[in-house]
Structures are given as structure tokens and as C-alpha cells.
Design a protein around this motif. Structure first.
Motif, PDB file in Angstrom:
ATOM      1  N   ALA A  60       0.830  -1.106  -0.244  1.00 46.32           N
ATOM      2  CA  ALA A  60       0.139  -0.027   0.095  1.00 46.32           C
ATOM      3  C   ALA A  60       0.752   1.204   0.089  1.00 46.32           C
ATOM      4  N   TRP A  61       2.065   1.288   0.814  1.00 46.58           N
ATOM      5  CA  TRP A  61       2.795   2.469   0.673  1.00 46.58           C
ATOM      6  C   TRP A  61       3.590   2.532  -0.686  1.00 46.58           C
ATOM      7  N   LEU A  62       3.782   1.490  -1.226  1.00 46.50           N
ATOM      8  CA  LEU A  62       4.659   1.698  -2.656  1.00 46.50           C
ATOM      9  C   LEU A  62       3.675   2.070  -3.822  1.00 46.50           C
ATOM     10  N   VAL A  63       2.401   2.104  -3.683  1.00 41.58           N
ATOM     11  CA  VAL A  63       1.463   2.125  -4.796  1.00 41.58           C
ATOM     12  C   VAL A  63       0.779   3.414  -4.461  1.00 41.58           C
ATOM     13  N   GLU A  64       1.180   4.123  -3.332  1.00 45.81           N
ATOM     14  CA  GLU A  64       0.436   5.427  -2.833  1.00 45.81           C
ATOM     15  C   GLU A  64       0.837   6.548  -3.817  1.00 45.81           C
ATOM     16  N   THR A  65      -0.093   7.183  -4.315  1.00 45.70           N
ATOM     17  CA  THR A  65      -0.077   8.142  -5.129  1.00 45.70           C
ATOM     18  C   THR A  65      -0.088   9.588  -4.620  1.00 45.70           C
ATOM     19  N   PRO A  66       0.173  10.636  -5.205  1.00 44.72           N
ATOM     20  CA  PRO A  66       0.110  12.114  -4.530  1.00 44.72           C
ATOM     21  C   PRO A  66      -1.523  12.302  -4.129  1.00 44.72           C
ATOM     22  N   GLU A  67      -2.115  11.773  -4.954  1.00 40.56           N
ATOM     23  CA  GLU A  67      -3.658  12.004  -4.887  1.00 40.56           C
ATOM     24  C   GLU A  67      -4.229  11.312  -3.497  1.00 40.56           C
ATOM     25  N   LYS A  68      -3.810   9.826  -3.468  1.00 45.09           N
ATOM     26  CA  LYS A  68      -4.002   9.163  -2.437  1.00 45.09           C
ATOM     27  C   LYS A  68      -3.460   9.804  -1.134  1.00 45.09           C
ATOM     28  N   ARG A  69      -2.352  10.185  -1.127  1.00 46.80           N
ATOM     29  CA  ARG A  69      -1.658  10.851  -0.055  1.00 46.80           C
ATOM     30  C   ARG A  69      -2.298  12.071   0.493  1.00 46.80           C
ATOM     31  N   ALA A  70      -2.838  12.916  -0.489  1.00 44.39           N
ATOM     32  CA  ALA A  70      -3.818  14.141   0.006  1.00 44.39           C
ATOM     33  C   ALA A  70      -4.874  13.555   0.404  1.00 44.39           C
ATOM     34  N   ALA A  71      -5.793  12.580   0.030  1.00 50.85           N
ATOM     35  CA  ALA A  71      -6.785  12.292   0.628  1.00 50.85           C
ATOM     36  C   ALA A  71      -6.847  11.454   1.823  1.00 50.85           C
ATOM     37  N   SER A  72      -5.764  10.670   2.121  1.00 55.14           N
ATOM     38  CA  SER A  72      -5.586   9.933   3.288  1.00 55.14           C
ATOM     39  C   SER A  72      -5.197  10.644   4.529  1.00 55.14           C
ATOM     40  N   THR A  73      -5.739  10.180   5.849  1.00 55.87           N
ATOM     41  CA  THR A  73      -5.620  10.839   6.905  1.00 55.87           C
ATOM     42  C   THR A  73      -3.999  10.556   7.646  1.00 55.87           C
ATOM     43  N   THR A  74      -3.636   9.392   7.377  1.00 55.06           N
ATOM     44  CA  THR A  74      -2.132   9.070   7.643  1.00 55.06           C
ATOM     45  C   THR A  74      -1.378   8.809   6.450  1.00 55.06           C
ATOM     46  N   PRO A  75       0.139   9.038   6.572  1.00 53.25           N
ATOM     47  CA  PRO A  75       0.688   8.688   5.508  1.00 53.25           C
ATOM     48  C   PRO A  75       1.216   7.202   5.542  1.00 53.25           C
ATOM     49  N   GLY A  76       1.545   6.514   4.256  1.00 53.46           N
ATOM     50  CA  GLY A  76       1.738   5.155   4.329  1.00 53.46           C
ATOM     51  C   GLY A  76       2.716   4.513   5.100  1.00 53.46           C
ATOM     52  N   ILE A  77       3.829   5.438   5.291  1.00 49.27           N
ATOM     53  CA  ILE A  77       4.821   4.850   6.348  1.00 49.27           C
ATOM     54  C   ILE A  77       4.378   4.647   7.704  1.00 49.27           C
ATOM     55  N   PHE A  78       3.236   5.339   8.098  1.00 51.86           N
ATOM     56  CA  PHE A  78       2.575   4.969   9.537  1.00 51.86           C
ATOM     57  C   PHE A  78       2.036   3.604   9.304  1.00 51.86           C
ATOM     58  N   SER A  79       1.389   3.166   8.502  1.00 49.65           N
ATOM     59  CA  SER A  79       0.745   1.813   8.257  1.00 49.65           C
ATOM     60  C   SER A  79       2.124   0.723   8.450  1.00 49.65           C
ATOM     61  N   VAL A  80       3.181   1.099   7.604  1.00 47.80           N
ATOM     62  CA  VAL A  80       4.032   0.343   7.641  1.00 47.80           C
ATOM     63  C   VAL A  80       4.947  -0.030   9.161  1.00 47.80           C
ATOM     64  N   LEU A  81       5.056   1.206   9.973  1.00 49.69           N
ATOM     65  CA  LEU A  81       5.461   1.115  11.050  1.00 49.69           C
ATOM     66  C   LEU A  81       4.547   0.423  11.999  1.00 49.69           C
ATOM     67  N   MET A  82       3.263   0.542  12.012  1.00 50.93           N
ATOM     68  CA  MET A  82       2.108  -0.130  12.617  1.00 50.93           C
ATOM     69  C   MET A  82       2.113  -1.697  12.463  1.00 50.93           C
ATOM     70  N   SER A  83       2.395  -2.145  11.318  1.00 51.31           N
ATOM     71  CA  SER A  83       2.412  -3.492  11.016  1.00 51.31           C
ATOM     72  C   SER A  83       3.651  -4.056  11.494  1.00 51.31           C
ATOM     73  N   VAL A  84       5.091  -3.248  11.608  1.00 47.19           N
ATOM     74  CA  VAL A  84       6.053  -3.936  12.204  1.00 47.19           C
ATOM     75  C   VAL A  84       6.038  -4.007  13.687  1.00 47.19           C
ATOM     76  N   MET A  85       5.311  -2.887  14.177  1.00 46.68           N
ATOM     77  CA  MET A  85       5.114  -3.201  15.445  1.00 46.68           C
ATOM     78  C   MET A  85       4.185  -4.517  15.782  1.00 46.68           C
ATOM     79  N   ALA A  86       3.229  -4.511  15.158  1.00 42.59           N
ATOM     80  CA  ALA A  86       2.339  -5.733  15.301  1.00 42.59           C
ATOM     81  C   ALA A  86       3.020  -6.962  15.227  1.00 42.59           C
ATOM     82  N   LEU A  87       3.929  -7.043  14.270  1.00 42.87           N
ATOM     83  CA  LEU A  87       4.948  -8.321  14.187  1.00 42.87           C
ATOM     84  C   LEU A  87       5.863  -8.281  15.381  1.00 42.87           C
ATOM     85  N   LEU A  88       6.517  -7.230  15.874  1.00 42.93           N
ATOM     86  CA  LEU A  88       7.148  -7.372  16.920  1.00 42.93           C
ATOM     87  C   LEU A  88       6.300  -8.047  18.269  1.00 42.93           C
TER      88      LEU A  88
END
Length: 119
Positions: A60-88
């Protein structure tokens, strides 16, 4: 013979391509999965779901476009960090095992029931 090389298309019938308008109700399914799957992995402490959450959030982070980035509430890197925390969190019992006294007091739930008193 001459008709084989002749172009039969008529320029007055050419219709230019117009990109259709995007529907505003179109939801981002990959973004939804990548933000909710880490929470499932944390609650269930399942390593497979944790790794799946990492892969979905990276995609999801890699396919993020500027339009999606502007429309979303959180950046894609936050979901990556959240998933790494879930894995830990799912691997945490491997490195920080729960105390033995709680296991002895409550049991694992797989042992035999206590013996019945003699009558």
C-alpha cells in the motif's frame, strides 16, 4: 487492387478519448486492509497475520499516489510502522516469556481435570 492500400477510416467519425470521472465513493481496499490487519495481528498474536500485515502495508505504501496521499488521513509509512510493531508484538512471547507462576496458577487449559474425591 487499389482498394487494398486505401484507408477506409473517415476523420469526421473519430471520437477522441475522454477519461471517465472517478467516483468519489471509491474506497481504497488495500489501504483499509493494511491499516486494520496490524490490529488483528496484535490482538490474536498470530505471526502469520503479522507478516501478512507487513506485506500488505508495504504494498500500500509503494502504490501510494499524490492524490491518495492528499486524501488519506495518515501517510503510508505509518501503516508500515504499525504493521512492524504488530509483528514485534506477535514475537514478544518468544523473547519475553510470561511468568511461570501465572501458568501454574491458572493452568494451560489442556490438563486433565482434578481427581474426584472418594465416596
Amino acid at each position: 487492387m487499389a482498394s487494398k492500400n486505401r484507408d477506409m477510416r473517415r476523420p469526421d467519425l473519430i471520437v477522441p478519448y475522454v477519461e471517465p470521472e472517478k467516483d468519489r465513493s471509491d474506497t481504497d481496499a488495500l489501504g483499509t486492509v493494511s491499516s486494520s490487519l496490524p490490529m488483528v495481528a496484535i490482538f490474536m498474536r498470530n505471526k502469520t497475520i503479522g507478516w501478512t500485515a507487513v506485506m500488505f502495508s508495504i504494498q500500500a505504501w509503494l502504490v501510494e499516489t499524490p492524490e491518495k496521499r492528499a486524501a488519506s488521513t495518515t501517510p503510508g509509512i505509518f501503516s508500515v510502522l504499525m504493521s512492524v510493531m504488530a509483528l514485534l508484538v506477535s514475537y514478544m512471547p518468544l523473547f519475553l516469556p510470561p511468568p511461570q507462576q501465572s501458568r501454574a496458577r491458572f493452568g494451560s487449559g489442556t490438563e486433565a481435570p482434578p481427581a474426584a474425591p472418594p465416596s
